[in-house]
Scaffold this motif. Structure first.
Motif, PDB file in Angstrom:
ATOM      1  N   ARG A 127       8.702   5.449  -4.558  1.00  0.00           N
ATOM      2  CA  ARG A 127       9.594   6.853  -4.754  1.00  0.00           C
ATOM      3  C   ARG A 127      11.090   6.605  -4.325  1.00  0.00           C
ATOM      4  O   ARG A 127      12.164   7.276  -4.849  1.00  0.00           O
ATOM      5  CB  ARG A 127       8.764   7.490  -3.424  1.00  0.00           C
ATOM      6  CG  ARG A 127       9.259   8.882  -3.293  1.00  0.00           C
ATOM      7  CD  ARG A 127       8.680   9.415  -2.101  1.00  0.00           C
ATOM      8  NE  ARG A 127       9.215  10.967  -2.019  1.00  0.00           N
ATOM      9  CZ  ARG A 127       8.426  12.170  -2.473  1.00  0.00           C
ATOM     10  NH1 ARG A 127       7.277  11.718  -2.316  1.00  0.00           N
ATOM     11  NH2 ARG A 127       9.090  13.288  -2.165  1.00  0.00           N
TER      12      ARG A 127
ATOM     13  N   TYR B 159      -3.085  -1.845 -12.763  1.00  0.00           N
ATOM     14  CA  TYR B 159      -1.793  -2.172 -12.399  1.00  0.00           C
ATOM     15  C   TYR B 159      -1.168  -2.829 -13.803  1.00  0.00           C
ATOM     16  O   TYR B 159       0.117  -2.335 -14.090  1.00  0.00           O
ATOM     17  CB  TYR B 159      -1.672  -2.998 -11.275  1.00  0.00           C
ATOM     18  CG  TYR B 159      -1.809  -2.335  -9.958  1.00  0.00           C
ATOM     19  CD1 TYR B 159      -1.047  -1.206  -9.670  1.00  0.00           C
ATOM     20  CD2 TYR B 159      -2.533  -3.001  -8.988  1.00  0.00           C
ATOM     21  CE1 TYR B 159      -1.281  -0.565  -8.411  1.00  0.00           C
ATOM     22  CE2 TYR B 159      -2.745  -2.277  -7.801  1.00  0.00           C
ATOM     23  CZ  TYR B 159      -2.051  -1.167  -7.497  1.00  0.00           C
ATOM     24  OH  TYR B 159      -2.184  -0.592  -6.273  1.00  0.00           O
TER      25      TYR B 159
ATOM     26  N   ALA C  18       4.098   8.692  -1.327  1.00  0.00           N
ATOM     27  CA  ALA C  18       3.942   8.420  -2.492  1.00  0.00           C
ATOM     28  C   ALA C  18       5.007   8.935  -3.618  1.00  0.00           C
ATOM     29  O   ALA C  18       5.655  10.166  -3.378  1.00  0.00           O
ATOM     30  CB  ALA C  18       2.532   8.434  -3.056  1.00  0.00           C
TER      31      ALA C  18
ATOM     32  N   TYR D 275       5.181   9.145 -10.469  1.00  0.00           N
ATOM     33  CA  TYR D 275       5.075   7.522 -10.530  1.00  0.00           C
ATOM     34  C   TYR D 275       5.763   6.908 -11.795  1.00  0.00           C
ATOM     35  O   TYR D 275       6.519   5.754 -11.747  1.00  0.00           O
ATOM     36  CB  TYR D 275       3.534   6.945 -10.426  1.00  0.00           C
ATOM     37  CG  TYR D 275       2.907   6.697 -11.315  1.00  0.00           C
ATOM     38  CD1 TYR D 275       2.774   5.531 -12.509  1.00  0.00           C
ATOM     39  CD2 TYR D 275       2.288   7.996 -11.987  1.00  0.00           C
ATOM     40  CE1 TYR D 275       2.221   5.714 -13.393  1.00  0.00           C
ATOM     41  CE2 TYR D 275       1.300   7.880 -12.916  1.00  0.00           C
ATOM     42  CZ  TYR D 275       1.230   6.987 -13.623  1.00  0.00           C
ATOM     43  OH  TYR D 275       0.517   6.827 -15.030  1.00  0.00           O
TER      44      TYR D 275
ATOM     45  N   SER E 114       0.799  -1.087   0.072  1.00  0.00           N
ATOM     46  CA  SER E 114      -0.141   0.102  -0.029  1.00  0.00           C
ATOM     47  C   SER E 114       0.840   1.364  -0.274  1.00  0.00           C
ATOM     48  O   SER E 114       1.578   1.366  -0.984  1.00  0.00           O
ATOM     49  CB  SER E 114      -1.158  -0.134   1.112  1.00  0.00           C
ATOM     50  OG  SER E 114      -2.140   0.859   1.067  1.00  0.00           O
ATOM     51  N   GLY E 115       0.800   2.192   0.904  1.00  0.00           N
ATOM     52  CA  GLY E 115       1.621   3.290   1.065  1.00  0.00           C
ATOM     53  C   GLY E 115       3.051   2.917   1.124  1.00  0.00           C
ATOM     54  O   GLY E 115       3.871   3.694   0.667  1.00  0.00           O
TER      55      GLY E 115
ATOM     56  N   PRO F 108       0.545  -1.385  -4.275  1.00  0.00           N
ATOM     57  CA  PRO F 108       1.269  -0.158  -3.913  1.00  0.00           C
ATOM     58  C   PRO F 108       0.212   1.226  -4.144  1.00  0.00           C
ATOM     59  O   PRO F 108      -0.530   1.238  -5.136  1.00  0.00           O
ATOM     60  CB  PRO F 108       2.397  -0.068  -4.819  1.00  0.00           C
ATOM     61  CG  PRO F 108       1.742  -0.864  -6.123  1.00  0.00           C
ATOM     62  CD  PRO F 108       0.871  -1.717  -5.686  1.00  0.00           C
ATOM     63  N   ALA F 109       0.648   2.321  -3.579  1.00  0.00           N
ATOM     64  CA  ALA F 109      -0.218   3.584  -3.573  1.00  0.00           C
ATOM     65  C   ALA F 109       1.025   4.314  -4.792  1.00  0.00           C
ATOM     66  O   ALA F 109       2.098   4.650  -4.239  1.00  0.00           O
ATOM     67  CB  ALA F 109      -0.202   4.269  -2.233  1.00  0.00           C
ATOM     68  N   LEU F 110       0.608   4.499  -5.888  1.00  0.00           N
ATOM     69  CA  LEU F 110       1.472   5.072  -6.683  1.00  0.00           C
ATOM     70  C   LEU F 110       1.413   6.635  -6.932  1.00  0.00           C
ATOM     71  O   LEU F 110       2.124   7.231  -7.825  1.00  0.00           O
ATOM     72  CB  LEU F 110       1.374   4.274  -8.166  1.00  0.00           C
ATOM     73  CG  LEU F 110       1.607   2.878  -8.344  1.00  0.00           C
ATOM     74  CD1 LEU F 110       1.409   2.440  -9.518  1.00  0.00           C
ATOM     75  CD2 LEU F 110       2.833   2.772  -7.795  1.00  0.00           C
ATOM     76  N   GLY F 111       0.420   7.235  -6.158  1.00  0.00           N
ATOM     77  CA  GLY F 111       0.235   8.823  -6.202  1.00  0.00           C
ATOM     78  C   GLY F 111      -0.966   9.054  -6.979  1.00  0.00           C
ATOM     79  O   GLY F 111      -1.764   8.261  -7.590  1.00  0.00           O
TER      80      GLY F 111
ATOM     81  N   GLY G 133       4.055   2.361  -2.309  1.00  0.00           N
ATOM     82  CA  GLY G 133       4.574   3.697  -3.252  1.00  0.00           C
ATOM     83  C   GLY G 133       5.983   4.420  -2.252  1.00  0.00           C
ATOM     84  O   GLY G 133       6.605   4.793  -3.277  1.00  0.00           O
TER      85      GLY G 133
ATOM     86  N   THR H  73      -5.188   4.905  -8.837  1.00  0.00           N
ATOM     87  CA  THR H  73      -5.701   5.662  -7.660  1.00  0.00           C
ATOM     88  C   THR H  73      -7.061   6.092  -7.685  1.00  0.00           C
ATOM     89  O   THR H  73      -7.657   6.770  -8.791  1.00  0.00           O
ATOM     90  CB  THR H  73      -4.798   6.749  -7.383  1.00  0.00           C
ATOM     91  OG1 THR H  73      -3.409   6.318  -7.304  1.00  0.00           O
ATOM     92  CG2 THR H  73      -5.175   7.666  -6.045  1.00  0.00           C
TER      93      THR H  73
END
Length: 323
Positions: free
Chosen positions: A161, A280, A249, A253, A153-154, A179-182, A157, A188
């Motif tokens: 990063r 994804y 994030a 990305y 998750s975060g 994953p959190a990609l922004g 991300g 998102t």
């Protein structure tokens, strides 16, 4: 005429300042109501840190370590927002036992057992610097090992990063779990499935300040978790500052993913409550074409992609490929 223009511009400037002041002081959003989780974090055992590592500013951050010191592969697992490293225990134990790797699970700055302000950092890149310091700690402890950067998750991300940062040299692979990609990533959702709420007027004002080089107000809270009270653990973080929200994030990305030239595995569930997992595969195909994506039918964002036997076997098999 000149005087009239001065009056007009003065009025506009005053009005703009007032609007910014109103935006900054806009009330926090209500977090009433329940975010629908398919797991209860209070049901998972509390697993505290058994070690620590030192960051460049002298702070010592909590660390859980699984597996033998002779391992030839090391995996770093970064947790998501609000929560902390305890919830990786089942996954880390399995991978250490089945794949003979050494797993490192930190509590990120501002989370869990880490000392200091909750949900805040000193500067936007501090999380990346902390991860780089952890990677250096792992290399010093296991100089013979390949180092894999992973996160959920975060935390996923944050791993991306980190990949886009010049401190990521020497990482041998990336394991990304939902994953959190922004904010600009197709995966998102606008409301993140209701997981948290954003103080949007304040965010807009802070973006304007940042655009002109002012970051003195970046410590203001902007993000509010919506976990129902009955599901909370004592150490979970419920509020994030603007600089912390930015620090998780990747700011871009696509560029971060394109910088990855080592093996990458992304795993998510088709029933992810927070992100649009169907996006994804196309994201990775476009920006990290050498990467592998597995979308598990019926799996959710939390317990399923972390602990179900089938995904644990997928992670183990992929990691064994580094031997």
């Amino acid at each position: 005429m000149g005087r009239k223009l001065a009056i007009v511009f003065g009025g506009v400037s005053t009005g703009f300042v007032l609007l910014l002041a109103m935006a900054l002081s806009w009330p926090a959003p209500s977090t009433e109501g329940e975010f629908t989780l398919n797991y209860n974090p209070t049901e998972w055992p509390e697993v505290g840190p058994d070690g620590e590592y030192e960051t460049r500013n002298g702070d010592r951050l909590p660390l859980r370590v699984y597996g033998e010191s002779e391992a030839e592969t090391a995996l770093i697992l970064l947790h998501g927002i609000s929560i902390y490293g305890f919830y990786f225990d089942e996954m880390a134990t399995y991978l250490a036992d089945q794949s003979a790797i050494r797993v490192y699970v930190p509590d990120l700055r501002g989370h869990g057992y880490a000392a200091g302000p909750r949900g805040d950092i000193d500067y936007e890149e501090q999380l990346v610097d902390d991860v780089a310091d952890l990677a250096a700690h792992v290399r010093a402890e296991l100089p013979q090992a390949r180092v894999i950067m992973g996160g959920h998750s975060g935390g996923g991300g944050l791993a991306v990063r980190f990949a886009g940062n010049d401190q990521s040299e020497g990482i041998d692979g990336y394991l990304l779990v939902a994953p959190a990609l922004g904010m600009d990533a197709p995966s998102t959702n606008v409301d993140f499935g209701g997981l948290f709420k954003v103080r949007l007027p304040r965010v807009i004002a802070l973006r304007l300040f940042n655009a002109v080089g002012v970051d003195a107000l970046d410590g203001l809270d902007v993000l509010y978790m919506t976990y129902p009270e009955k599901r909370l653990r004592e150490r979970m973080v419920l509020t994030y500052s603007w600089r912390y929200a930015k620090g998780f994030a990747p700011p871009n990305y696509a560029a971060a993913l394109e910088s990855i030239d080592v093996p990458l595995l992304l795993v998510a569930g088709s029933e992810d409550e927070v992100f649009d997992a169907e996006q994804y595969p196309s994201i990775i195909e476009e920006h990290a074409p050498g990467g592998e994506v597995v979308i598990k039918p019926g799996y959710n964002h939390f317990a399923d992609v972390l602990n179900k036997q089938e995904v644990l076997e997928i992670y183990a098999a992929w990691l064994e490929g580094f031997e």
